[in-house]
Design an enzyme around this catalytic site. Sequence first.
Site, PDB file in Angstrom:
ATOM      1  CE  LYS A  69       6.385 -30.105  -1.253  1.00 34.94           C
ATOM      2  NZ  LYS A  69       7.393 -31.030  -1.727  1.00 34.94           N
ATOM      3  CE  LYS A  91       8.214 -34.572   5.557  1.00 31.75           C
ATOM      4  NZ  LYS A  91       8.356 -35.969   5.241  1.00 31.75           N
ATOM      5  CE  LYS A 141       0.108 -35.094   1.375  1.00 34.00           C
ATOM      6  NZ  LYS A 141       1.073 -36.155   1.483  1.00 34.00           N
TER       7      LYS A 141
END
Length: 321
Positions: free
Chosen positions: A110, A192, A189
């Site tokens: 992230k 969102k 993958k």
Amino acid sequence: MRTLTGITPSGTLHIGNYFGAMRPAIEAQVKGDCFYFIADYHSMTSLFDPVERRKNTYGIALDWLACGLDPKKSVFWKQSDVPEVCELTWLIGSLTPMGLLERAHGYKDKTAKGLSPNFGLFSYPILMAADILLYDTHVVPVGQDQKQHLEMTRDIAIKFNQTYGDTFIVPEPRIREDVAVVPGLDGQKMSKSYGNTIDIFGDEKALKKRIMGIVMDSRLPADPKPDADKNIAIQLLKLLAPKEVAVDFENRLREGGLGYGDLKKALFEYYWTTFADARTKRTELAAQPDYVEAVLKEGAVKARDVASDVIKRARKACGIV
Ligand code: ADP
Ligand code: TRP
């Protein structure tokens, strides 16, 4: 044998969430003792708009109920309705080594994608461990990407038990190999955060456009494609169409003669049919916001009942009371 899982309301749900987490969770309901929640505290690590959070949380409740979560069989609630989870985060966080958190792929991925590394994002796995341990969970169905978080939960539980005496059940992940990682429209993958999703619900035209827009290579329809199994549309078709249909499309693509346009059209049709009933149910539920609220409140009461026993046990073990 308690099953528990959570989904973060950080956006609309996609078919990766469905096959990786929701479907196994919904199927597990026949065995009973299922605990499912909306991880709204977790969404705070990456979403900073309260209106959006409220909207996503409600939307995800609708999604789960429409996809087959049965509140008579399962406990379904909003994470923040049981604030004991924050206290447990502290109790277990105080003996979680920094090194363990620094190794977390989720955090590294992230921040690499540009999210600013706040404390919430760093301690995300501790809150997740608290979610699991607070409800005496045995089994956690998740996608492959959450495997490390589950290992961390186990490490934390074991360490707490060793330090303060037997307190927590050490949970097991349940990862279905066939759908462990659902690929997104770009082959990464489906997530969102990568903008490569096919949503479970949404506008037909827009979704069709997304599927028809999957980028393929420039080989001609007649060309044989020995790598047909690597094709994203084929991989998705294997999840959405009956097995023999998907195998037939794969063979036709491999041998040559099947155009990418026809393949994508078929993919859209199977996708649209797979979620047809859920779509109808979601529309019905959306017209009953009071019912949805009541389901979540009732779930929170049941969840809190279990949580208050476990937090008492944990507090006692570490000498807070
Ligand atoms: P996202 O990556 O879109 O943010 P989440 O992290 O909220 O998804 O994941 C919710 C649940 O869905 C988790 O159990 C996760 O493992 C599962 N999941 C998410 N994406 C996929 C995928 N592409 N394939 C399989 N499972 C997935
Ligand atoms: N971190 C999970 C995800 O992004 C969501 C989640 C939060 C969760 N708490 C959990 C999943 C506890 C399973 C158990 O997918």
